[in-house]
Motif scaffolding. Structure first.
Motif, PDB file in Angstrom:
ATOM      1  N   LYS A  23      14.243  13.186   1.804  1.00 53.41           N
ATOM      2  CA  LYS A  23      12.764  13.501   2.046  1.00 53.41           C
ATOM      3  C   LYS A  23      11.990  13.535   0.738  1.00 53.41           C
ATOM      4  O   LYS A  23      12.492  14.469  -0.199  1.00 53.41           O
ATOM      5  CB  LYS A  23      12.679  15.066   2.677  1.00 53.41           C
ATOM      6  CG  LYS A  23      11.297  15.337   2.950  1.00 53.41           C
ATOM      7  CD  LYS A  23      11.168  16.615   3.871  1.00 53.41           C
ATOM      8  CE  LYS A  23       9.869  17.058   4.310  1.00 53.41           C
ATOM      9  NZ  LYS A  23       9.938  18.263   5.040  1.00 53.41           N
ATOM     10  N   CYS A  24      11.009  12.675   0.676  1.00 53.71           N
ATOM     11  CA  CYS A  24      10.364  12.587  -0.585  1.00 53.71           C
ATOM     12  C   CYS A  24       8.789  12.740  -0.286  1.00 53.71           C
ATOM     13  O   CYS A  24       8.327  12.680   0.558  1.00 53.71           O
ATOM     14  CB  CYS A  24      10.501  11.000  -1.169  1.00 53.71           C
ATOM     15  SG  CYS A  24      12.266  10.502  -1.054  1.00 53.71           S
ATOM     16  N   PRO A  37      17.661   8.120  -2.865  1.00 53.05           N
ATOM     17  CA  PRO A  37      17.049   9.330  -3.654  1.00 53.05           C
ATOM     18  C   PRO A  37      15.743   8.751  -4.210  1.00 53.05           C
ATOM     19  O   PRO A  37      15.567   7.581  -4.710  1.00 53.05           O
ATOM     20  CB  PRO A  37      18.085   9.590  -4.501  1.00 53.05           C
ATOM     21  CG  PRO A  37      19.263   9.099  -4.387  1.00 53.05           C
ATOM     22  CD  PRO A  37      19.027   7.733  -3.378  1.00 53.05           C
ATOM     23  N   CYS A  38      14.514   9.549  -4.085  1.00 53.94           N
ATOM     24  CA  CYS A  38      13.575   9.072  -4.604  1.00 53.94           C
ATOM     25  C   CYS A  38      13.358   9.379  -6.139  1.00 53.94           C
ATOM     26  O   CYS A  38      12.779   8.691  -7.045  1.00 53.94           O
ATOM     27  CB  CYS A  38      12.219  10.062  -4.156  1.00 53.94           C
ATOM     28  SG  CYS A  38      12.499  10.374  -2.436  1.00 53.94           S
ATOM     29  N   ASP A  39      14.149  10.406  -6.673  1.00 52.77           N
ATOM     30  CA  ASP A  39      14.312  10.615  -8.019  1.00 52.77           C
ATOM     31  C   ASP A  39      15.518  11.548  -8.389  1.00 52.77           C
ATOM     32  O   ASP A  39      16.253  11.495  -7.536  1.00 52.77           O
ATOM     33  CB  ASP A  39      13.104  11.532  -8.617  1.00 52.77           C
ATOM     34  CG  ASP A  39      12.987  12.797  -8.039  1.00 52.77           C
ATOM     35  OD1 ASP A  39      13.856  13.442  -7.528  1.00 52.77           O
ATOM     36  OD2 ASP A  39      11.825  13.638  -7.888  1.00 52.77           O
ATOM     37  N   ALA A  40      15.699  11.633  -9.653  1.00 49.85           N
ATOM     38  CA  ALA A  40      17.025  12.176  -9.914  1.00 49.85           C
ATOM     39  C   ALA A  40      17.326  13.743  -9.565  1.00 49.85           C
ATOM     40  O   ALA A  40      18.661  14.059  -9.193  1.00 49.85           O
ATOM     41  CB  ALA A  40      17.078  12.519 -11.701  1.00 49.85           C
TER      42      ALA A  40
END
Length: 169
Positions: A23-24, A37-40
């Motif tokens: 979920k982003c 993944p949207c970010d780290a």
């Protein structure tokens, strides 16, 4: 061109029945769902381990002299796994294509934002703002549509894979 190459690459990637869902938050604050993944700091969403409700045990009817055979735990575990797999596949399919459409709309909004920054007359600025508002509405409709499709798919998976679900409803 950048979006079409990215879309092509995404289509070529194999999909997994047990894909993770992330979920982003988009640039405009909207919620998006992705297989990647949207970010780290992104963590996969926790998908439900057990079904929403347990089917009622089979009971004999007034016409039957003996009880119906209970569903054994191995069958139930297998059905639950099939249900989870069905839901996971539907999630990846529905939210994946929805996120692609939302990404395209967001890219168009970004281009309009650049045009708005460079616009010198008030009439052009107003027209660009109205167009951006239309894109925001389209994004909201896309999210609502994806959620509706997912709820329908979830119910279909439950009905298809849960022992006794078709007769209990």
């Amino acid at each position: 061109m950048r979006v079409s190459v990215l879309t092509l690459l995404l289509l070529l990637l194999p999909t997994s029945a047990a894909a993770q869902v992330y979920k982003c938050k988009g640039k405009s604050g909207e919620t998006m769902y992705s297989e990647h993944p949207c970010d780290a700091r992104a963590e996969p969403m926790k998908l439900r381990e057990s079904p929403v409700s347990t089917p009622a045990p089979l009971q004999p009817t007034a016409n039957e002299g003996q009880a119906a055979a209970p569903v054994d735990s191995g069958e139930l575990a297998e059905a639950r796994e099939a249900e989870r797999s069905c839901i996971s596949t539907a999630t990846a399919s529905i939210y994946g294509s929805s996120n692609d459409r939302v990404g395209t709309l967001q890219q168009q909004m970004s281009m309009l934002g650049e045009q708005l920054a460079a616009a010198e007359d008030a009439q052009r600025s107003k027209a660009l703002r109205e167009r951006m508002a239309t894109f925001r509405q389209a994004i909201s409709r896309e999210h609502a549509n994806a959620h509706t499709q997912m709820n329908t798919a979830r119910r279909a998976c439950v009905q298809q894979h849960r022992p006794g679900a078709a007769t209990a409803r």
